[in-house]
Design a protein around this motif. Structure first.
Motif, short mmCIF file in Angstrom:
data_model
loop_
_atom_site.label_atom_id
_atom_site.label_comp_id
_atom_site.label_asym_id
_atom_site.label_seq_id
_atom_site.Cartn_x
_atom_site.Cartn_y
_atom_site.Cartn_z
N VAL A 236 0.84 -1.20 0.00
CA VAL A 236 0.00 0.00 0.00
C VAL A 236 0.87 1.25 0.00
O VAL A 236 0.61 2.21 -0.73
N GLU A 237 1.92 1.24 0.80
CA GLU A 237 2.83 2.39 0.81
C GLU A 237 3.55 2.53 -0.52
O GLU A 237 3.76 3.65 -1.01
N ALA A 238 3.91 1.40 -1.14
CA ALA A 238 4.56 1.46 -2.45
C ALA A 238 3.63 2.04 -3.49
O ALA A 238 4.00 2.91 -4.28
N ASN A 239 2.38 1.55 -3.52
CA ASN A 239 1.42 2.02 -4.51
C ASN A 239 1.09 3.49 -4.34
O ASN A 239 0.91 4.21 -5.33
N THR A 240 0.97 3.93 -3.10
CA THR A 240 0.42 5.25 -2.83
C THR A 240 1.51 6.30 -2.61
O THR A 240 1.55 7.32 -3.30
N LEU A 241 2.40 6.05 -1.66
CA LEU A 241 3.40 7.06 -1.31
C LEU A 241 4.63 6.99 -2.22
O LEU A 241 5.01 7.99 -2.84
N LEU A 242 5.27 5.83 -2.29
CA LEU A 242 6.53 5.75 -3.05
C LEU A 242 6.31 6.01 -4.53
O LEU A 242 7.04 6.78 -5.16
N SER A 243 5.29 5.37 -5.09
CA SER A 243 5.01 5.59 -6.51
C SER A 243 4.50 7.01 -6.75
O SER A 243 4.82 7.63 -7.77
N GLY A 244 3.72 7.53 -5.81
CA GLY A 244 3.21 8.89 -5.96
C GLY A 244 4.32 9.92 -5.99
O GLY A 244 4.36 10.81 -6.86
N LEU A 245 5.24 9.82 -5.04
CA LEU A 245 6.37 10.75 -5.03
C LEU A 245 7.29 10.49 -6.22
O LEU A 245 7.84 11.41 -6.82
N GLY A 246 7.43 9.20 -6.57
CA GLY A 246 8.31 8.83 -7.66
C GLY A 246 7.83 9.34 -9.01
O GLY A 246 8.62 9.83 -9.81
N PHE A 247 6.52 9.24 -9.26
CA PHE A 247 6.05 9.70 -10.57
C PHE A 247 6.03 11.22 -10.65
O PHE A 247 6.36 11.80 -11.69
N GLU A 248 5.65 11.90 -9.56
CA GLU A 248 5.49 13.34 -9.67
C GLU A 248 6.82 14.06 -9.79
O GLU A 248 6.97 14.97 -10.61
N SER A 249 7.78 13.64 -9.00
CA SER A 249 9.09 14.30 -9.04
C SER A 249 10.11 13.54 -9.86
O SER A 249 11.24 14.01 -10.03
N GLY A 250 9.72 12.36 -10.39
CA GLY A 250 10.60 11.60 -11.25
C GLY A 250 10.17 11.60 -12.70
O GLY A 250 10.99 11.45 -13.60
N GLY A 251 8.86 11.78 -12.93
CA GLY A 251 8.37 11.92 -14.29
C GLY A 251 7.61 10.70 -14.82
O GLY A 251 7.83 9.58 -14.37
N THR A 252 6.70 10.96 -15.74
CA THR A 252 6.00 9.89 -16.45
C THR A 252 6.40 9.94 -17.93
O THR A 252 6.74 11.00 -18.44
N ALA A 253 6.32 8.77 -18.58
CA ALA A 253 6.78 8.70 -19.97
C ALA A 253 5.97 7.67 -20.74
O ALA A 253 4.75 7.76 -20.82
N GLY A 254 6.65 6.64 -21.25
CA GLY A 254 6.04 5.75 -22.22
C GLY A 254 4.88 4.92 -21.75
O GLY A 254 3.91 4.71 -22.49
#
Length: 360
Positions: A236-254
């Motif tokens: 749940v933390e991976a889906n919500t927090l880690l992935s959330g911070l990762g996509f917003e400040s890391g970027g989305t692409a393909g």
């Protein structure tokens, strides 16, 4: 362009977290709340949210149930009602659509924002992002609130009681985050945080992927029996927090580009399912190491996210348009010359890889 990392003011997760909602709402210094969510979400968590607001001395000025669309007409209606109610806090309860609507409404009425996910099917809750669709369900645009939520409150007992497929969809989103962050870092693209990819965001994206690989099947087994185990907490933390911070400040692409292309081809299947498939196509576009592609396929099969184009209702005649749309919405951030034709071929190949894996 400088690296930029953004995050919510507070992220609170745990079994029974809603029992302590009053203390968390009290930190927001609000007086009148506009609560919105889907019917199921409000039936599940609405009373606990209302009780927490009351404990904090915050009046529920209006509750909007049945939230199932994030379109301009729907947003206009919510904004008018929230403004008339004098709301200085918007509380979104539910899944991705409720999060998108709550984020957009809070931005437009300049209210504080608290999000209470009842499922872990998306990485949207921690972000500034609201995805807006047209009335036909096609992707229209991404909008951004001027700041991240003041509070994200996740009761894992509630999440564990939801159908297991929602947790799997969130894992599909989390799997993509690692590979999209890699692409954006390699190309120097701009992220949803309006800056260059941060090292911290990439590390969080990699951790989200690792947790899904190591704990995803165990977490799914637990939630199939409404159990909240340490594996569930980690995922749940991976889906919500880690992935959330990762996509917003890391970027989305393909991967998300393919998801948008499929959505605009008429596919209405869950976001995480499409993003998972899109990750395979993204790796094919990138000419990734075959072992990496195989690892991702293994993972998607393990968490029940394998899907074919036929099952999505996508025909050969649709693929050129999927490639065109994908190249307008993030595929340009891949570290290769991702033409529409190359993307269409990658989508065909991803479909074939899933089919071959099933036949083995």
């Amino acid at each position: 362009m400088h690296r930029r990392f953004v995050s919510p003011r507070a992220y609170v997760q745990g079994g029974g977290a809603l029992d302590d909602a009053g203390a968390e709402f009290d930190r927001l210094d609000a007086e009148r709340a506009y609560v919105l969510g889907g019917d199921t979400a409000l039936a599940t968590a609405g009373d606990a949210v209302s009780a927490g607001l009351a404990d904090a001395g915050i009046e529920v000025a209006h509750t909007a149930a049945g939230v199932d669309r994030c379109t301009d007409p729907a947003l206009d209606d919510h904004v008018d009602t929230a403004a008339a109610a004098g709301a200085d806090l918007v509380v979104g309860v539910g899944g991705g659509v409720a999060m998108d609507v709550a984020t957009a409404v809070a931005d437009r009425v300049d209210a504080a924002l608290a999000v209470v996910p009842t499922i872990a099917s998306t990485d949207a809750p921690t972000s500034t992002v609201a995805v807006v669709y047209d009335d036909a369900g096609n992707f229209r645009e991404v909008r951004h609130r001027d700041r991240n939520p003041e509070l994200v409150l996740v009761d894992t007992a509630v999440v564990a009681g939801a159908p297991a497929r929602f947790l799997a969809y969130g894992m599909g989103d989390a799997v993509a985050t690692r590979f999209e962050a890699e692409a954006v870092a390699a190309t120097g693209g701009r992220t949803d945080a309006d800056g260059a990819s941060s090292f911290a965001a990439r590390a969080l994206a990699e951790e989200a992927y690792r947790r899904v690989r190591e704990h995803g099947t165990g977490a799914l087994a637990a939630v199939r029996r409404d159990a909240a185990t340490p594996a569930v907490e980690r995922v749940v933390e991976a889906n919500t927090l880690l992935s959330g911070l990762g996509f917003e400040s890391g970027g989305t692409a393909g991967a998300h580009a393919v998801q948008i292309g499929l959505t605009n081809a008429g596919v209405r299947e869950p976001h995480g399912l499409l993003v998972g498939f899109g990750t395979v196509a993204e790796l094919v576009v990138r000419d990734a190491d075959p072992d990496t592609v195989s690892e991702v396929l293994d993972l998607l099969f393990a968490i029940d996210l394998d899907v074919t184009l036929a099952e999505l209702g996508v025909g050969e005649d649709d693929l050129a348009a999927v490639g065109e749309v994908a190249c307008e919405h993030g595929m340009e951030l891949e570290p290769v010359d991702a033409t529409p034709g190359r993307v269409a071929d990658a989508v065909r190949t991803a479909d074939e890889l899933v089919r071959e894996r099933r036949s083995n």
